[in-house]
Write a protein that holds these residues in place. Structure first.
Motif: not given
Length: 161
Positions: A86-89, A98-104
């Motif tokens: 599990f990858s948690l952020w 606005m909250t933008e986030y890219h988790v690859d």
């Protein structure tokens, strides 16, 4: 898309929100799944990159265990033998922002293991202590192109727009 109301214990959700609000910037960690305990709870181990942040690791462990116990576990059970972790952020945004986030995820896993593997499942937890009718917007997107997408475009589209 499946919505799980009250997906984690309320007191834990409030604790995670307070922790994230006090934490300087975003935080994240990866927890490796190593089977199940005799009581059915997940046997999780923090990745080597998480060793320096014991508070983050402890909170992440409790969030995953609560999430699995309160509804996501039954959704993930058929694939449990194919899940590796599990990858948690945590990402924060102020009122009206606005909250933008890219988790690859595949890139995170590649850094840890040297293997590119797109996620099998994706879950987002909204932990802000506000009523649902007070939230505007909200988009959760996932590219389903898998390995072919990475081969064609690269990490965060560095090979081609």
């Amino acid at each position: 898309l499946v919505v799980i109301p009250e997906a984690v214990d309320d007191s834990l959700a409030r604790e995670a929100f307070a922790f994230s609000s006090k934490y300087a910037g975003s935080w994240g960690t990866y927890l490796e799944l190593n089977g199940l305990e005799p009581d059915g709870s997940p046997r999780l181990r923090a990745s080597s990159g998480s060793d320096g942040e014991p508070d983050v690791t402890a909170l992440a462990l409790r969030l995953v265990k609560s999430l699995l116990r309160r509804g996501a576990g039954s959704l993930l059970l058929p694939d449990l033998d194919r899940l590796h972790g599990f990858s948690l952020w945590s990402v924060q945004g102020g009122v009206g922002q606005m909250t933008e986030y890219h988790v690859d995820y595949a890139e995170i896993y590649r850094r840890e293991t040297g293997i590119i593997r797109p996620p099998l499942h994706a879950i987002t937890l909204q932990l802000s202590p506000v009523d649902p009718e007070d939230i505007e917007g909200g988009t959760f997107g996932a590219h389903v192109g898998g390995i072919e997408h990475y081969a064609r475009h690269g990490y965060k589209c560095r090979l081609a727009p």
